[in-house]
Write an enzyme that holds these catalytic residues in place. Structure first.
Site, mmCIF file in Angstrom:
data_model
loop_
_atom_site.group_PDB
_atom_site.id
_atom_site.type_symbol
_atom_site.label_atom_id
_atom_site.label_comp_id
_atom_site.label_asym_id
_atom_site.label_seq_id
_atom_site.Cartn_x
_atom_site.Cartn_y
_atom_site.Cartn_z
ATOM 1 N N GLU A 90 -8.214 -22.780 8.492
ATOM 2 C CA GLU A 90 -6.946 -22.349 9.041
ATOM 3 C C GLU A 90 -6.708 -22.928 10.433
ATOM 4 O O GLU A 90 -7.634 -23.139 11.204
ATOM 5 C CB GLU A 90 -6.901 -20.813 9.070
ATOM 6 N N CYS A 103 -4.746 -23.604 17.800
ATOM 7 C CA CYS A 103 -6.129 -23.160 17.612
ATOM 8 C C CYS A 103 -6.678 -23.898 16.396
ATOM 9 O O CYS A 103 -6.186 -23.725 15.282
ATOM 10 C CB CYS A 103 -6.124 -21.646 17.417
ATOM 11 N N CYS A 110 -19.032 -20.860 8.788
ATOM 12 C CA CYS A 110 -19.874 -21.020 9.978
ATOM 13 C C CYS A 110 -21.249 -20.459 9.664
ATOM 14 O O CYS A 110 -21.365 -19.422 9.018
ATOM 15 C CB CYS A 110 -19.278 -20.283 11.179
ATOM 16 N N CYS A 114 -22.276 -14.459 13.508
ATOM 17 C CA CYS A 114 -22.056 -13.411 14.510
ATOM 18 C C CYS A 114 -21.596 -12.139 13.788
ATOM 19 O O CYS A 114 -20.833 -12.205 12.822
ATOM 20 C CB CYS A 114 -21.039 -13.858 15.553
ATOM 21 N N CYS A 117 -17.666 -11.316 13.157
ATOM 22 C CA CYS A 117 -16.760 -12.435 12.888
ATOM 23 C C CYS A 117 -16.572 -12.651 11.394
ATOM 24 O O CYS A 117 -17.540 -12.803 10.652
ATOM 25 C CB CYS A 117 -17.309 -13.706 13.539
ATOM 26 N N GLY A 163 -15.449 -21.926 12.559
ATOM 27 C CA GLY A 163 -16.596 -22.794 12.761
ATOM 28 C C GLY A 163 -17.053 -22.877 14.200
ATOM 29 O O GLY A 163 -16.376 -22.445 15.129
ATOM 30 N N GLU A 164 -18.258 -23.429 14.366
ATOM 31 C CA GLU A 164 -18.837 -23.618 15.691
ATOM 32 C C GLU A 164 -18.689 -25.106 16.038
ATOM 33 O O GLU A 164 -19.379 -25.953 15.455
ATOM 34 C CB GLU A 164 -20.313 -23.189 15.659
ATOM 35 N N SER A 195 -14.698 -23.833 22.512
ATOM 36 C CA SER A 195 -15.335 -22.518 22.579
ATOM 37 C C SER A 195 -16.629 -22.580 21.789
ATOM 38 O O SER A 195 -16.656 -23.033 20.643
ATOM 39 C CB SER A 195 -14.406 -21.466 21.963
ATOM 40 N N SER A 217 -18.706 -17.807 24.198
ATOM 41 C CA SER A 217 -18.616 -16.495 23.569
ATOM 42 C C SER A 217 -19.809 -15.653 24.006
ATOM 43 O O SER A 217 -20.878 -15.724 23.415
ATOM 44 C CB SER A 217 -18.611 -16.652 22.047
ATOM 45 N N LEU A 218 -19.615 -14.872 25.034
ATOM 46 C CA LEU A 218 -20.720 -14.090 25.592
ATOM 47 C C LEU A 218 -20.924 -12.809 24.772
ATOM 48 O O LEU A 218 -21.970 -12.605 24.182
ATOM 49 C CB LEU A 218 -20.404 -13.770 27.049
ATOM 50 N N HIS A 219 -19.950 -11.959 24.780
ATOM 51 C CA HIS A 219 -19.883 -10.762 23.921
ATOM 52 C C HIS A 219 -20.914 -9.685 24.203
ATOM 53 O O HIS A 219 -20.801 -8.563 23.698
ATOM 54 C CB HIS A 219 -19.938 -11.126 22.434
ATOM 55 N N ASN A 294 -10.566 -7.725 16.521
ATOM 56 C CA ASN A 294 -9.603 -7.751 15.423
ATOM 57 C C ASN A 294 -10.314 -7.374 14.137
ATOM 58 O O ASN A 294 -11.212 -8.085 13.697
ATOM 59 C CB ASN A 294 -8.979 -9.148 15.293
ATOM 60 N N CYS A 337 -7.841 -13.844 16.520
ATOM 61 C CA CYS A 337 -9.223 -14.297 16.678
ATOM 62 C C CYS A 337 -10.132 -13.589 15.704
ATOM 63 O O CYS A 337 -10.105 -12.361 15.603
ATOM 64 C CB CYS A 337 -9.767 -13.949 18.061
HETATM 65 N N1 SAH Z 1 -17.483 -20.571 17.034
HETATM 66 C C1 SAH Z 1 -16.858 -20.580 18.294
HETATM 67 C C2 SAH Z 1 -15.356 -20.654 18.250
HETATM 68 C C3 SAH Z 1 -14.610 -19.874 17.211
HETATM 69 S S1 SAH Z 1 -14.340 -18.183 17.378
HETATM 70 C C4 SAH Z 1 -17.282 -19.383 19.105
HETATM 71 O O1 SAH Z 1 -17.886 -18.496 18.566
HETATM 72 O O2 SAH Z 1 -17.030 -19.397 20.309
HETATM 73 C C5 SAH Z 1 -13.200 -17.914 18.730
HETATM 74 C C6 SAH Z 1 -13.468 -16.579 19.443
HETATM 75 O O3 SAH Z 1 -13.112 -15.440 18.643
HETATM 76 C C7 SAH Z 1 -14.937 -16.422 19.771
HETATM 77 O O4 SAH Z 1 -15.097 -15.927 21.068
HETATM 78 C C8 SAH Z 1 -15.353 -15.405 18.750
HETATM 79 O O5 SAH Z 1 -16.523 -14.750 19.120
HETATM 80 C C9 SAH Z 1 -14.156 -14.493 18.702
HETATM 81 N N2 SAH Z 1 -14.145 -13.595 17.544
HETATM 82 C C10 SAH Z 1 -14.809 -13.723 16.386
HETATM 83 N N3 SAH Z 1 -14.548 -12.679 15.575
HETATM 84 C C11 SAH Z 1 -13.675 -11.874 16.234
HETATM 85 C C12 SAH Z 1 -12.997 -10.664 15.907
HETATM 86 N N4 SAH Z 1 -13.155 -10.088 14.724
HETATM 87 N N5 SAH Z 1 -12.172 -10.115 16.813
HETATM 88 C C13 SAH Z 1 -11.975 -10.737 18.015
HETATM 89 N N6 SAH Z 1 -12.570 -11.886 18.370
HETATM 90 C C14 SAH Z 1 -13.412 -12.458 17.495
HETATM 91 FE FE1 SF4 Z 2 -19.339 -18.865 14.028
HETATM 92 FE FE2 SF4 Z 2 -17.949 -18.448 16.289
HETATM 93 FE FE3 SF4 Z 2 -17.712 -16.761 14.197
HETATM 94 FE FE4 SF4 Z 2 -19.972 -16.824 15.618
HETATM 95 S S1 SF4 Z 2 -17.933 -16.192 16.357
HETATM 96 S S2 SF4 Z 2 -19.846 -16.780 13.373
HETATM 97 S S3 SF4 Z 2 -20.141 -18.989 16.117
HETATM 98 S S4 SF4 Z 2 -17.097 -18.899 14.257
#
Ligand code: SAH
Ligand code: SF4
Length: 363
Positions: A90, A103, A110, A114, A117, A163-164, A195, A217-219, A294, A337
């Site tokens: 997408e 985006c 991926c 995570c 995600c 994807g990463e 990212s 992506s710290l989180h 989300n 996201c």
């Molecule tokens: N793989 C890369 C880029 C894609 S994700 C990464 O992880 O950085 C883009 C952003 O959306 C990242 O910060 C990811 O952690 C965040 N993300 C993933 N799932 C999400 C969700 N369900 N709600 C909000 N943000 C999310």
């Molecule tokens: Fe992959 Fe980014 Fe999703 Fe983590 S947040 S699973 S690195 S797309």
């Protein structure tokens, strides 16, 4: 057939050289393909007829095919792109008053898994080719009606789709080179953001190959929690990640790293977590971008409440750290996201319950 979308300027010049063509011919074709979105060699009127004929025999300009086009009530637009073999990715366009952000996805699925995600839950399918990555920008400009005077609807690109990006390094860098190339999209490095979830050696490689703006992506503010939420942390823990961020800043187009931080109710959103983030900001010049989680089916997580997010942001801001709360855009068409899932089939056959119990991730 050589898909010209697969070639950045230097590869196209090399390919033309093999045909005995001069570099300026490569620049001409690059402009037609990317600046004007042209795929018909006959329309490239300033290219010699003989070369046009040769290109028709040996080359093509092919982007992924959109199979669905959804428009959100807020104007966000999402395309589902067929990338063959039952895979789809997408691309999301987010219009704002003074800019338009695309985006872009880098992989079908991926591998990094995570916890929160939706893409990660699909498992890994395959890397996108350079043509499939830059093809998203090429296509968006065409579909959004970029005019031939060169005015672009897409002013910013974020590699924040599926994807990463740093796990598909070479193809992503080829696509980034085209985004930056004056004969192609001519975006400044500050307007292109990669990212990453934190693949440390690849951050170092990106710094050398193509230092664009970096979002990480710290989180989670500590290793114990990050190990659970962003499992790549077990391989590259925070200390190493933060050191890589500082090395990156030596060549970055901006003087800060953007740390993305998804707000998960009861998981990573306490005052103590915010204070740990303040400590991190003392180690790396950074901004925080808080992303309200989300939801998607069976995620096992809840979004932090709006007052909780505001309180969290306030602690960071009171410590003098620039903090933004990401507006949720396009969620009515699952374009927000972390909601991007395409139609990638689950090839991993993961059978375990992927819902992480809250107690397990609470720090
Ligand atoms: N793989 C890369 C880029 C894609 S994700 C990464 O992880 O950085 C883009 C952003 O959306 C990242 O910060 C990811 O952690 C965040 N993300 C993933 N799932 C999400 C969700 N369900 N709600 C909000 N943000 C999310
Ligand atoms: Fe992959 Fe980014 Fe999703 Fe983590 S947040 S699973 S690195 S797309």
């Amino acid at each position: 057939m050589q898909n010209l979308l697969d070639l950045d300027a230097s590869s196209l010049t090399a390919w033309f050289a093999e045909m005995g063509e001069k570099p300026f011919r490569a620049r001409q074709v690059l402009r037609w393909v990317h600046r004007f979105g042209e795929s018909d060699f006959d329309a490239m009127t300033d290219v010699a007829k003989s070369l046009r004929a040769q290109l028709k025999d040996t080359a093509c300009v092919v982007s992924p095919t959109p199979v669905r086009d959804s428009v959100s009530s807020d104007g966000t637009r999402k395309w589902l792109l067929d990338v063959g073999n039952g895979n789809a990715v997408e691309t999301v366009f987010i219009p704002e008053t003074n800019r338009g952000t695309l985006c872009v996805s880098s992989q079908a699925g991926c591998a990094l898994d995570c916890a929160f995600c939706s893409t990660g839950k699909q498992g890994f399918n395959r890397n996108l080719s350079a043509a499939e990555i830059i093809g998203q920008l090429w296509l968006a400009n065409r579909l959004l009606g970029a005019d031939k005077a060169g005015e672009r609807v897409v002013s910013n690109v974020v590699m924040m789709g599926m994807g990463e990006p740093l796990a598909n390094f070479d193809n992503v860098v080829a696509a980034l080179n085209l985004m930056l190339d004056d004969n192609a999209y001519g975006l400044s490095r500050r307007r292109v953001t990669v990212s990453t979830s934190g693949i440390v050696p690849a951050i170092d490689r990106l710094r050398e190959a193509c230092p664009v703006a970096l979002a990480v992506s710290l989180h989670a503010p500590n290793d114990a929690l990050r190990d659970v939420l962003v499992p790549i942390n077990k391989k590259y823990p925070l200390k190493e990640l933060l050191a890589a961020c500082n090395r990156y800043l030596e060549r970055a187009p901006r003087d800060f790293i953007t740390f993305e931080y998804v707000m998960l109710d009861g998981v990573n959103d306490s005052e103590a977590h915010a204070r740990q983030l303040v400590d991190i900001a003392h180690q790396v010049p950074c901004k925080y971008n808080l992303i309200p989680f989300n939801p998607f089916p069976n995620s096992g997580f809840r979004r932090s409440s709006t007052p909780a997010i505001r309180r969290f942001a306030q602690i960071l801001m009171d410590a003098g750290i620039v903090t933004t709360i990401r507006k949720t855009r396009g969620d009515d068409v699952d374009a927000a996201c972390g909601q991007l899932a395409g139609q990638v089939q689950d090839k991993t056959r993961r059978t375990r319950n992927r819902v992480v119990p809250i107690s397990e991730v609470r720090e």
